[in-house]
Design a protein around this motif. Structure first.
Motif, mmCIF file in Angstrom:
data_model
loop_
_atom_site.group_PDB
_atom_site.id
_atom_site.type_symbol
_atom_site.label_atom_id
_atom_site.label_comp_id
_atom_site.label_asym_id
_atom_site.label_seq_id
_atom_site.Cartn_x
_atom_site.Cartn_y
_atom_site.Cartn_z
ATOM 1 N N ASP A 165 0.725 -1.322 0.181
ATOM 2 C CA ASP A 165 -0.236 0.096 0.035
ATOM 3 C C ASP A 165 0.874 1.016 -0.033
ATOM 4 O O ASP A 165 0.621 2.241 -0.504
ATOM 5 N N LEU A 166 1.877 1.240 0.933
ATOM 6 C CA LEU A 166 2.917 2.467 0.701
ATOM 7 C C LEU A 166 3.616 2.600 -0.778
ATOM 8 O O LEU A 166 3.555 3.561 -1.041
ATOM 9 N N ALA A 167 3.979 1.502 -1.311
ATOM 10 C CA ALA A 167 4.293 1.660 -2.765
ATOM 11 C C ALA A 167 3.421 2.346 -3.707
ATOM 12 O O ALA A 167 3.700 2.975 -4.756
ATOM 13 N N HIS A 168 2.051 1.889 -3.550
ATOM 14 C CA HIS A 168 0.973 2.588 -4.200
ATOM 15 C C HIS A 168 0.504 3.980 -3.900
ATOM 16 O O HIS A 168 -0.354 4.444 -4.370
ATOM 17 N N ARG A 169 1.453 4.589 -2.935
ATOM 18 C CA ARG A 169 0.894 5.902 -2.641
ATOM 19 C C ARG A 169 -0.680 5.813 -1.961
ATOM 20 O O ARG A 169 -1.161 6.746 -2.037
ATOM 21 N N GLN A 170 -1.005 4.656 -1.292
ATOM 22 C CA GLN A 170 -2.287 4.629 -0.648
ATOM 23 C C GLN A 170 -2.325 5.380 0.694
ATOM 24 O O GLN A 170 -3.028 5.923 1.174
ATOM 25 N N VAL A 171 -1.023 5.272 1.371
ATOM 26 C CA VAL A 171 -0.774 6.006 2.498
ATOM 27 C C VAL A 171 -0.586 7.507 2.769
ATOM 28 O O VAL A 171 -1.159 8.484 3.382
ATOM 29 N N PHE A 172 0.652 7.623 1.608
ATOM 30 C CA PHE A 172 1.031 8.953 1.562
ATOM 31 C C PHE A 172 0.974 9.364 0.199
ATOM 32 O O PHE A 172 1.041 8.599 -0.879
ATOM 33 N N GLY A 173 0.452 10.657 -0.207
ATOM 34 C CA GLY A 173 0.288 11.099 -1.400
ATOM 35 C C GLY A 173 1.799 11.334 -2.318
ATOM 36 O O GLY A 173 1.907 11.433 -3.369
#
Length: 357
Positions: free
Chosen positions: A92-100
């Protein structure tokens, strides 16, 4: 809703880049935006990260609290689940779901993947990006490259060596092979450090070395050699099975894309992806990847928004006459094994290996 995955046929679709092809995805995107499904969910990820980290630290505390006992193998199984959840969080971090923004996403991804889990963030990111661009494409998707398992009859006809030996009985060997997937991830992570696509090889290498030094050191410090080896074997084997069972239902057994197929973005993602039903438990176990259609259409969409997005996408596909496929978890595994058995047929029938089929 179809009752069988589209593994051999493609519904007619406009070519990518045409006005009608673009308008389909654009209209679906507007529906998602209107529902606020593309917005960040910082509260959700704060809670999820805290729970995963608590389980991670609690597992290492339990390792020393239990001491010299074979009950440690149960803890090894539990830690396999925790490591897999860290992997899903790094996804999820890699897909920028957490941070923009890119920088915090990469920092968080390397901490989660390299330092805590022992997998190269850079290597996996490169491979996964290529997969998202061309899911189930026989020549462009690294997830269906015929390394040990062949994913199409065309690949089976070209297989040689170990891939040909395994391909003959790959439906029976698929789950046993997953026992080695944890080690495979570690091996490829270190091997990728010397590759041209690795952006931060020194940083990633240091983080991986620190991880494995701490990982092996803690286990060997807490347990005698025999139990330590058993702990590591169970942990790595079940980690591989868990990750394989999460990722395999997403595309395996669905449409295999060949170079001559012309698909727009929306149809390419929908026709090659399978959703898995199951409710909150399956959502948690699979980290939201059971909504694979929506994840591929909107990779940066936060996990808690995917369930609602699935209902909207399903309705949209029905309106447009686009096949949308979802099944239960056990059914997905049966379809995967049936697909593997079918694609291995050219090898079992004795067809000689042919190049450039």
């Amino acid at each position: 809703m179809p009752t069988q995955p589209l593994s051999t046929a493609v519904a007619p679709a406009p070519q990518a880049g045409s006005a009608s092809a673009g308008s389909d995805f654009a209209r679906l995107s507007r529906r998602m935006a209107a529902e606020g499904l593309l917005d960040r969910r910082p509260g959700y990820y704060a809670v999820r990260t805290a729970l995963v980290l608590a389980a991670f630290l609690g597992g290492w505390w339990a390792l020393f609290a239990l001491g010299d006992t074979w009950w440690q193998l149960g803890l090894a199984a539990g830690m396999a689940v925790v490591f897999a959840q860290i992997g899903l969080l790094s996804h999820d971090l890699a897909h920028r779901q957490v941070f923009g923004r890119r920088l915090p996403s990469e920092i968080g991804g390397r901490i989660a993947a390299n330092l805590l889990m022992g997998m190269s963030y850079g290597w996996w990111m490169n491979k996964h990006t290529r997969h998202h661009a061309n899911p189930n494409h026989e020549e462009r998707d690294p997830d269906v490259s015929p390394d040990l398992v062949v994913w199409s009859e065309r690949q089976a006809r070209q297989a040689s060596g170990l891939a040909r030996f395994i391909g003959r009985r790959q439906a029976y060997l698929f789950f046993p092979l997953l026992l080695l997937e944890g080690l495979n991830l570690s091996f490829n992570s270190f091997r990728a450090l010397r590759g041209p696509t690795m952006k931060r090889p020194v940083l990633e290498g240091v983080l991986l070395v620190v991880h494995f030094a701490a990982y092996l050191g803690l286990v060997l410090a807490a347990l005698p050699a025999g139990k330590a080896i058993a702990f590591l074997a169970v942990h790595q084997a079940l980690l591989g099975v868990y990750l394989g069972c999460v990722f395999a239902p997403n595309h395996k057994g669905m449409l295999m894309v060949t170079p001559d197929m012309k698909l727009d973005f929306l149809r390419r993602q929908v026709l090659t992806s399978r959703n898995v039903r199951g409710g909150p438990v399956v959502d948690a176990v699979m980290g939201g990847l059971n909504y694979q259609v929506e994840h591929h259409l909107f990779p940066s969409m936060p996990t808690p928004a995917l369930g609602r997005a699935a209902r909207i996408t399903r309705e949209f596909c029905a309106e447009e006459g686009i096949p949308y496929y979802e099944v239960g978890l056990l059914r997905s595994y049966r379809e995967i094994l049936a697909h593997l058995h079918r694609t291995g047929e050219p090898i079992r029938s004795g067809e000689p290996a042919r190049q450039g089929v």
